[in-house]
Structure formats: structure tokens, C-alpha cells
Design a protein around this motif. Structure first.
Motif, PDB file in Angstrom:
ATOM      1  N   MET A   1       0.995  -8.840  32.780  1.00  0.00           N
ATOM      2  CA  MET A   1      -0.100  -8.624  33.699  1.00  0.00           C
ATOM      3  C   MET A   1       0.226  -9.319  35.010  1.00  0.00           C
ATOM      4  N   LYS A   2      -0.232  -8.728  36.067  1.00  0.00           N
ATOM      5  CA  LYS A   2       0.036  -9.289  37.380  1.00  0.00           C
ATOM      6  C   LYS A   2      -0.885 -10.461  37.692  1.00  0.00           C
ATOM      7  N   SER A   3      -2.048 -10.490  37.072  1.00  0.00           N
ATOM      8  CA  SER A   3      -3.024 -11.516  37.410  1.00  0.00           C
ATOM      9  C   SER A   3      -2.751 -12.811  36.668  1.00  0.00           C
ATOM     10  N   SER A   4      -3.335 -13.871  37.196  1.00  0.00           N
ATOM     11  CA  SER A   4      -3.181 -15.177  36.553  1.00  0.00           C
ATOM     12  C   SER A   4      -4.240 -15.327  35.471  1.00  0.00           C
ATOM     13  N   PRO A   5      -3.989 -16.235  34.510  1.00  0.00           N
ATOM     14  CA  PRO A   5      -4.939 -16.385  33.401  1.00  0.00           C
ATOM     15  C   PRO A   5      -6.283 -16.972  33.815  1.00  0.00           C
ATOM     16  N   ASP A   6      -6.400 -17.475  35.042  1.00  0.00           N
ATOM     17  CA  ASP A   6      -7.668 -18.094  35.436  1.00  0.00           C
ATOM     18  C   ASP A   6      -8.626 -17.103  36.096  1.00  0.00           C
ATOM     19  N   ARG A   7      -8.263 -15.851  36.153  1.00  0.00           N
ATOM     20  CA  ARG A   7      -9.206 -14.854  36.661  1.00  0.00           C
ATOM     21  C   ARG A   7      -9.220 -13.650  35.730  1.00  0.00           C
ATOM     22  N   PRO A   8     -10.343 -12.948  35.672  1.00  0.00           N
ATOM     23  CA  PRO A   8     -10.412 -11.788  34.788  1.00  0.00           C
ATOM     24  C   PRO A   8      -9.517 -10.652  35.281  1.00  0.00           C
ATOM     25  N   TRP A   9      -9.168  -9.764  34.330  1.00  0.00           N
ATOM     26  CA  TRP A   9      -8.289  -8.649  34.650  1.00  0.00           C
ATOM     27  C   TRP A   9      -9.094  -7.373  34.805  1.00  0.00           C
ATOM     28  N   SER A  10      -8.623  -6.486  35.645  1.00  0.00           N
ATOM     29  CA  SER A  10      -9.262  -5.175  35.823  1.00  0.00           C
ATOM     30  C   SER A  10      -8.880  -4.265  34.659  1.00  0.00           C
ATOM     31  N   VAL A  11      -9.608  -3.161  34.524  1.00  0.00           N
ATOM     32  CA  VAL A  11      -9.290  -2.193  33.476  1.00  0.00           C
ATOM     33  C   VAL A  11      -7.876  -1.652  33.677  1.00  0.00           C
ATOM     34  N   GLY A  12      -7.473  -1.453  34.919  1.00  0.00           N
ATOM     35  CA  GLY A  12      -6.128  -0.960  35.201  1.00  0.00           C
ATOM     36  C   GLY A  12      -5.053  -1.944  34.795  1.00  0.00           C
ATOM     37  N   GLU A  13      -5.281  -3.232  35.055  1.00  0.00           N
ATOM     38  CA  GLU A  13      -4.307  -4.258  34.682  1.00  0.00           C
ATOM     39  C   GLU A  13      -4.162  -4.358  33.169  1.00  0.00           C
ATOM     40  N   VAL A  14      -5.282  -4.324  32.464  1.00  0.00           N
ATOM     41  CA  VAL A  14      -5.233  -4.412  31.004  1.00  0.00           C
ATOM     42  C   VAL A  14      -4.559  -3.157  30.434  1.00  0.00           C
ATOM     43  N   ALA A  15      -4.939  -2.008  30.955  1.00  0.00           N
ATOM     44  CA  ALA A  15      -4.335  -0.754  30.491  1.00  0.00           C
ATOM     45  C   ALA A  15      -2.829  -0.764  30.725  1.00  0.00           C
ATOM     46  N   GLU A  16      -2.407  -1.200  31.893  1.00  0.00           N
ATOM     47  CA  GLU A  16      -0.973  -1.252  32.204  1.00  0.00           C
ATOM     48  C   GLU A  16      -0.247  -2.215  31.273  1.00  0.00           C
ATOM     49  N   ARG A  17      -0.816  -3.377  31.040  1.00  0.00           N
ATOM     50  CA  ARG A  17      -0.183  -4.382  30.193  1.00  0.00           C
ATOM     51  C   ARG A  17       0.030  -3.880  28.771  1.00  0.00           C
ATOM     52  N   PHE A  18      -0.954  -3.135  28.255  1.00  0.00           N
ATOM     53  CA  PHE A  18      -0.863  -2.629  26.885  1.00  0.00           C
ATOM     54  C   PHE A  18      -0.326  -1.197  26.818  1.00  0.00           C
ATOM     55  N   ASP A  19       0.088  -0.669  27.960  1.00  0.00           N
ATOM     56  CA  ASP A  19       0.638   0.686  28.040  1.00  0.00           C
ATOM     57  C   ASP A  19      -0.339   1.712  27.470  1.00  0.00           C
ATOM     58  N   LEU A  20      -1.574   1.628  27.949  1.00  0.00           N
ATOM     59  CA  LEU A  20      -2.642   2.534  27.517  1.00  0.00           C
ATOM     60  C   LEU A  20      -3.234   3.233  28.737  1.00  0.00           C
ATOM     61  N   PRO A  21      -3.724   4.441  28.573  1.00  0.00           N
ATOM     62  CA  PRO A  21      -4.511   5.041  29.651  1.00  0.00           C
ATOM     63  C   PRO A  21      -5.840   4.294  29.770  1.00  0.00           C
ATOM     64  N   THR A  22      -6.367   4.192  30.961  1.00  0.00           N
ATOM     65  CA  THR A  22      -7.632   3.470  31.148  1.00  0.00           C
ATOM     66  C   THR A  22      -8.772   4.111  30.359  1.00  0.00           C
ATOM     67  N   ASN A  23      -8.700   5.446  30.169  1.00  0.00           N
ATOM     68  CA  ASN A  23      -9.798   6.098  29.443  1.00  0.00           C
ATOM     69  C   ASN A  23      -9.871   5.642  27.986  1.00  0.00           C
ATOM     70  N   VAL A  24      -8.759   5.166  27.407  1.00  0.00           N
ATOM     71  CA  VAL A  24      -8.787   4.644  26.036  1.00  0.00           C
ATOM     72  C   VAL A  24      -9.638   3.373  25.991  1.00  0.00           C
ATOM     73  N   LEU A  25      -9.427   2.483  26.951  1.00  0.00           N
ATOM     74  CA  LEU A  25     -10.234   1.255  27.000  1.00  0.00           C
ATOM     75  C   LEU A  25     -11.711   1.594  27.221  1.00  0.00           C
ATOM     76  N   ARG A  26     -11.970   2.568  28.064  1.00  0.00           N
ATOM     77  CA  ARG A  26     -13.359   2.971  28.299  1.00  0.00           C
ATOM     78  C   ARG A  26     -13.982   3.568  27.028  1.00  0.00           C
ATOM     79  N   HIS A  27     -13.187   4.353  26.293  1.00  0.00           N
ATOM     80  CA  HIS A  27     -13.687   4.914  25.032  1.00  0.00           C
ATOM     81  C   HIS A  27     -13.993   3.801  24.033  1.00  0.00           C
ATOM     82  N   TRP A  28     -13.078   2.854  23.905  1.00  0.00           N
ATOM     83  CA  TRP A  28     -13.315   1.748  22.980  1.00  0.00           C
ATOM     84  C   TRP A  28     -14.568   0.986  23.367  1.00  0.00           C
ATOM     85  N   GLU A  29     -14.834   0.888  24.657  1.00  0.00           N
ATOM     86  CA  GLU A  29     -16.069   0.253  25.105  1.00  0.00           C
ATOM     87  C   GLU A  29     -17.272   1.114  24.705  1.00  0.00           C
ATOM     88  N   SER A  30     -17.157   2.419  24.863  1.00  0.00           N
ATOM     89  CA  SER A  30     -18.291   3.305  24.556  1.00  0.00           C
ATOM     90  C   SER A  30     -18.648   3.296  23.066  1.00  0.00           C
TER      91      SER A  30
END
Length: 146
Positions: A1-30
Motif C-alpha cells: 500500500m502506498k499509504s502509511s499505517p497511521d492513516r486510513p486507506w481508500s477503497v482503491g488502495e486496499v483493492a490495489e494491495r489485495f489485487d481486487l476490483p473495488t466493486n468486490v470490496l463494495r459487495h463485501w460491505e453490502s
């Protein structure tokens, strides 16, 4: 991830880190598996606990769990968790036994010199538990209760 551990990550950053499309994270949230915080503009912000939950979902899906089973695993209220997890363990045991059979069959096929592998008696012996009731010679060689 590009961000530091002291700040929250965006959906795009998390998706990129785990090699997932952002819509998968949104679905898991839904479906209730994730609940990231929102910033002032309403954008999702994933903290360390959210990232751990993403990792749990990924590992659990890789092990064959359904999203419903994962929801039980992650729910804070433990009602039903043990039953769901025991059923998953039973399924894993069954699948591992199938994989052991498949591995033994494949290893034998790799070494076997039979032109038609399905006619090889030792290869067929690896299928005995599946062929019960179809071949009396096989039925006689299978232990009772299989």
C-alpha cells in the motif's frame, strides 16, 4: 500500500494491495462483511481492523468458505459460529481425503506403463470406494463400511 499505517486507506488502495476490483470490496460491505468508516465526503476509509477482515475473507474464500459462512466467522455474536465452522472443518476433511485419493491416483498414473490407464488394476484400485456396487471384484476388495 502506498499509504502509511497511521492513516486510513481508500477503497482503491486496499483493492490495489489485495489485487481486487473495488466493486468486490463494495459487495463485501453490502453483505455485511466489511464496514469501513467514512470521511467527511462519504468516502470509505479502511483502518487496520478492516484490512485484517479483508485478509480473513480472502483466506476463507480460498479455503472454500461461502460468504455466508465467512459472515458467521466474523460476526461478533458467536451464535451459530461453532456449527458453521464445524461444518466447514468436516467439508475440509472430506475435500482433503478426495485430494489424497486424487494424488495417489495421479502418482500411480505417472509411473504406470499401461497403455490405457483405466484398465490398470492398481489404478482402478484407487477408485474402489467410488466403484462400489459396479464391479464385484472391486466390491470384494473394499472393506465393509466404505
Amino acid at each position: 500500500m502506498k499509504s502509511s499505517p497511521d492513516r486510513p486507506w481508500s477503497v482503491g488502495e486496499v483493492a490495489e494491495r489485495f489485487d481486487l476490483p473495488t466493486n468486490v470490496l463494495r459487495h463485501w460491505e453490502s453483505v455485511g462483511l466489511l464496514s469501513p468508516a467514512r470521511d467527511g465526503a462519504g468516502r470509505r476509509r479502511y483502518g487496520p481492523d478492516d484490512v485484517v477482515r479483508v485478509a480473513v475473507v480472502l483466506r476463507s474464500k480460498a479455503a472454500g468458505m461461502s460468504l455466508d459462512q465467512i459472515a458467521h466467522l466474523l460476526e461478533r455474536d458467536m451464535s451459530g459460529r461453532h456449527q458453521v465452522l464445524q461444518a466447514h472443518l468436516d467439508d475440509l476433511d472430506r475435500r482433503m481425503a478426495e485430494m489424497r485419493h486424487s494424488k495417489a491416483m495421479t502418482e500411480h498414473a505417472l509411473r504406470c506403463s499401461a497403455h490405457d490407464i483405466s484398465t490398470c488394476p492398481r489404478f482402478r484400485a484407487e477408485l474402489a470406494d467410488v466403484l462400489v456396487g459396479f464391479d464385484p471384484a472391486i466390491d470384494a476388495s473394499v472393506p465393509a463400511g466404505v
